[in-house]
Write a protein that holds these residues in place. Sequence first.
Motif, PDB file in Angstrom:
ATOM      1  N   SER A  46      11.590 -11.646   0.879  1.00  0.00           N
ATOM      2  CA  SER A  46      11.562 -11.472  -0.570  1.00  0.00           C
ATOM      3  C   SER A  46      10.278 -12.120  -1.065  1.00  0.00           C
ATOM      4  O   SER A  46      10.066 -13.324  -0.886  1.00  0.00           O
ATOM      5  N   ASN A  47       9.403 -11.309  -1.661  1.00  0.00           N
ATOM      6  CA  ASN A  47       8.074 -11.795  -2.018  1.00  0.00           C
ATOM      7  C   ASN A  47       7.642 -11.167  -3.338  1.00  0.00           C
ATOM      8  O   ASN A  47       7.980 -10.017  -3.628  1.00  0.00           O
ATOM      9  N   PRO A  48       6.892 -11.887  -4.170  1.00  0.00           N
ATOM     10  CA  PRO A  48       6.368 -11.286  -5.396  1.00  0.00           C
ATOM     11  C   PRO A  48       5.237 -10.301  -5.077  1.00  0.00           C
ATOM     12  O   PRO A  48       4.103 -10.710  -4.817  1.00  0.00           O
ATOM     13  N   LEU A  49       5.564  -9.031  -5.097  1.00  0.00           N
ATOM     14  CA  LEU A  49       4.543  -7.994  -4.920  1.00  0.00           C
ATOM     15  C   LEU A  49       3.949  -7.604  -6.261  1.00  0.00           C
ATOM     16  O   LEU A  49       2.865  -7.028  -6.330  1.00  0.00           O
ATOM     17  N   THR A  50       4.694  -7.878  -7.324  1.00  0.00           N
ATOM     18  CA  THR A  50       4.256  -7.620  -8.692  1.00  0.00           C
ATOM     19  C   THR A  50       4.543  -8.875  -9.511  1.00  0.00           C
ATOM     20  O   THR A  50       5.039  -9.871  -8.995  1.00  0.00           O
ATOM     21  N   GLY A  51       4.242  -8.818 -10.804  1.00  0.00           N
ATOM     22  CA  GLY A  51       4.525  -9.948 -11.669  1.00  0.00           C
ATOM     23  C   GLY A  51       3.385 -10.943 -11.726  1.00  0.00           C
ATOM     24  O   GLY A  51       2.301 -10.707 -11.189  1.00  0.00           O
ATOM     25  N   PRO A  52       3.622 -12.116 -12.337  1.00  0.00           N
ATOM     26  CA  PRO A  52       2.537 -13.066 -12.616  1.00  0.00           C
ATOM     27  C   PRO A  52       1.852 -13.635 -11.386  1.00  0.00           C
ATOM     28  O   PRO A  52       0.676 -13.982 -11.448  1.00  0.00           O
ATOM     29  N   LYS A  78       7.973  -7.497  24.494  1.00  0.00           N
ATOM     30  CA  LYS A  78       8.916  -7.188  25.576  1.00  0.00           C
ATOM     31  C   LYS A  78       9.736  -5.934  25.245  1.00  0.00           C
ATOM     32  O   LYS A  78      10.940  -5.888  25.452  1.00  0.00           O
ATOM     33  N   GLY A  79       9.017  -4.930  24.695  1.00  0.00           N
ATOM     34  CA  GLY A  79       9.638  -3.645  24.384  1.00  0.00           C
ATOM     35  C   GLY A  79      10.420  -3.604  23.093  1.00  0.00           C
ATOM     36  O   GLY A  79      11.013  -2.568  22.748  1.00  0.00           O
ATOM     37  N   ARG A  80      10.390  -4.671  22.336  1.00  0.00           N
ATOM     38  CA  ARG A  80      11.154  -4.741  21.084  1.00  0.00           C
ATOM     39  C   ARG A  80      10.176  -4.747  19.900  1.00  0.00           C
ATOM     40  O   ARG A  80       9.340  -5.633  19.777  1.00  0.00           O
ATOM     41  N   LYS A  81      10.264  -3.735  19.032  1.00  0.00           N
ATOM     42  CA  LYS A  81       9.415  -3.676  17.838  1.00  0.00           C
ATOM     43  C   LYS A  81       9.907  -4.679  16.793  1.00  0.00           C
ATOM     44  O   LYS A  81      11.109  -4.956  16.689  1.00  0.00           O
ATOM     45  N   ILE A  82       8.974  -5.214  16.034  1.00  0.00           N
ATOM     46  CA  ILE A  82       9.306  -6.144  14.947  1.00  0.00           C
ATOM     47  C   ILE A  82       9.309  -5.363  13.639  1.00  0.00           C
ATOM     48  O   ILE A  82       8.271  -4.857  13.204  1.00  0.00           O
ATOM     49  N   GLU A  83      10.456  -5.251  13.022  1.00  0.00           N
ATOM     50  CA  GLU A  83      10.586  -4.528  11.760  1.00  0.00           C
ATOM     51  C   GLU A  83      10.797  -5.537  10.642  1.00  0.00           C
ATOM     52  O   GLU A  83      11.803  -6.243  10.603  1.00  0.00           O
ATOM     53  N   ASN A  84       9.831  -5.604   9.747  1.00  0.00           N
ATOM     54  CA  ASN A  84       9.858  -6.573   8.651  1.00  0.00           C
ATOM     55  C   ASN A  84      10.105  -5.843   7.332  1.00  0.00           C
ATOM     56  O   ASN A  84       9.259  -5.099   6.853  1.00  0.00           O
ATOM     57  N   ILE A  85      11.282  -6.050   6.762  1.00  0.00           N
ATOM     58  CA  ILE A  85      11.644  -5.413   5.497  1.00  0.00           C
ATOM     59  C   ILE A  85      11.190  -6.331   4.365  1.00  0.00           C
ATOM     60  O   ILE A  85      11.662  -7.462   4.239  1.00  0.00           O
ATOM     61  N   VAL A  86      10.253  -5.867   3.537  1.00  0.00           N
ATOM     62  CA  VAL A  86       9.705  -6.664   2.444  1.00  0.00           C
ATOM     63  C   VAL A  86      10.180  -6.081   1.119  1.00  0.00           C
ATOM     64  O   VAL A  86       9.938  -4.907   0.821  1.00  0.00           O
ATOM     65  N   LEU A  87      10.854  -6.905   0.310  1.00  0.00           N
ATOM     66  CA  LEU A  87      11.364  -6.493  -0.996  1.00  0.00           C
ATOM     67  C   LEU A  87      10.674  -7.298  -2.096  1.00  0.00           C
ATOM     68  O   LEU A  87      10.421  -8.498  -1.940  1.00  0.00           O
ATOM     69  N   ASP A  88      10.389  -6.650  -3.195  1.00  0.00           N
ATOM     70  CA  ASP A  88       9.691  -7.285  -4.325  1.00  0.00           C
ATOM     71  C   ASP A  88      10.680  -8.042  -5.200  1.00  0.00           C
ATOM     72  O   ASP A  88      11.700  -7.492  -5.617  1.00  0.00           O
ATOM     73  N   ASP A  89      10.391  -9.310  -5.467  1.00  0.00           N
ATOM     74  CA  ASP A  89      11.235 -10.061  -6.405  1.00  0.00           C
ATOM     75  C   ASP A  89      10.520 -10.354  -7.722  1.00  0.00           C
ATOM     76  O   ASP A  89      11.121 -10.916  -8.643  1.00  0.00           O
ATOM     77  N   ALA A  90       9.229  -9.970  -7.820  1.00  0.00           N
ATOM     78  CA  ALA A  90       8.446 -10.155  -9.051  1.00  0.00           C
ATOM     79  C   ALA A  90       8.482 -11.602  -9.548  1.00  0.00           C
ATOM     80  O   ALA A  90       8.261 -11.866 -10.715  1.00  0.00           O
ATOM     81  N   TYR A  91       8.764 -12.525  -8.661  1.00  0.00           N
ATOM     82  CA  TYR A  91       8.892 -13.951  -8.982  1.00  0.00           C
ATOM     83  C   TYR A  91       9.976 -14.206 -10.030  1.00  0.00           C
ATOM     84  O   TYR A  91       9.781 -14.956 -10.990  1.00  0.00           O
TER      85      TYR A  91
END
Length: 395
Positions: A46-52, A78-91
């Motif tokens: 959970s990261n501010p992708l938008t907002g102040p 080791k054959g395992r992909k890293i899937e990172n789900i990033v959601l906007d919380d706008a702070y």
Amino acid sequence: MTTWVDGLRHALAAALVAGAFAPAYAQTPGVNKEGVGKDRILLGTSNPLTGPVGPPCKPVSDGHLAWFAHVNAQGGVKGRKIENIVLDDAYKAPEALANGRQLAAKPVFAFFAGCGTLQPPVLMPIARQNKMLYLFPSAGNPELMTTHFVYSLFPLYSDQMAAITEASMKKYGPGKVFSVLADVPGVEDNIKAIVKAATSGGGSYIGEERVTQREPDYTPLALKIKAMKPDYIMILMTAPATAKLMNALQAQDAFPAKYLLGTLTMASPAFLNAAGSLVNGKALVGLPVVPPDDPRAKSCVDVLKKYSPETPIDAFSLYGCAAGQVFSAALADTPEPVTRASFEKTLMSWKAKNVTEVVSPITFNNPKHLGATQMIMTKIVNGKAVAEGTIPLPR
């Protein structure tokens, strides 16, 4: 007057109310109850992708997404992909809470990185309830250093400011220190740390100004500083507020006799583009990562240019990339079957582990679970942060 602290309390209250009506989320097929599958592992951010604070904070997640894209293009770990789900919380606390609940229900292996002090108080209870890890948040909340399931690469602001204060006096001579600090949770700890460091460095502490960062005019503060004649000014504010203060100091001929001192905000493009020329040769900044132009940053710079070419290459995106590098290396060191417990055991086994040149050697086996052992001292020259050496961090 409503303070920032009051605002955070109201936001957290609103978040808890919103959480009572949180929708149910479907579990992701192909992964177990800890977010690990045969061919992938899920992380949630959970990261501010938008907002102040979107402009400085979005590059953090861009950085680790770019590194994971690089790793996955090589076949994963080791054959395992890293899937990172990033959601906007706008702070905003309610959005961070909703994001945390959604990610925990996936379920994700861990809450990963993120940027800002508002989200950890919301996300930590969810992580605790779901027996999750919280890895490498870019935040200065003191609770992060006292919570057993949290592992940090980002030192507390109090530790950062103490380190840069004492190191500056050691290199450039002791003197009088004045602070300009955002009036946010933890400000008392920040002041105590600076006072102690100033004294330890052979200097003295002459006072501080706590600011809301929304002052329309910093001229009165600049005049106060001019009258006090400090040798050093420690600053911890947002980039726009810091740039506005620099203009006021310039207009009143109120710069310190020796140096301005700061953290990574003063090395961000948002600040340097607005006020870099004003602080040329006058600012010392402690960074948790090497500067973008340093040869040691090459691994992350190359990956960012390839997989996220629109992302500014700065301390924020390099920190995100370094967090991705540390996670990938720890995953590679973790024996099968990969679990949260076995991954945590791997982190705790590291001692001065050379994972990447972007950050210092990593040691998590300490009471704070802080991996970083030192910072980079930099000087702002011609609009860029230039490395001058390393600064040991309090352990």
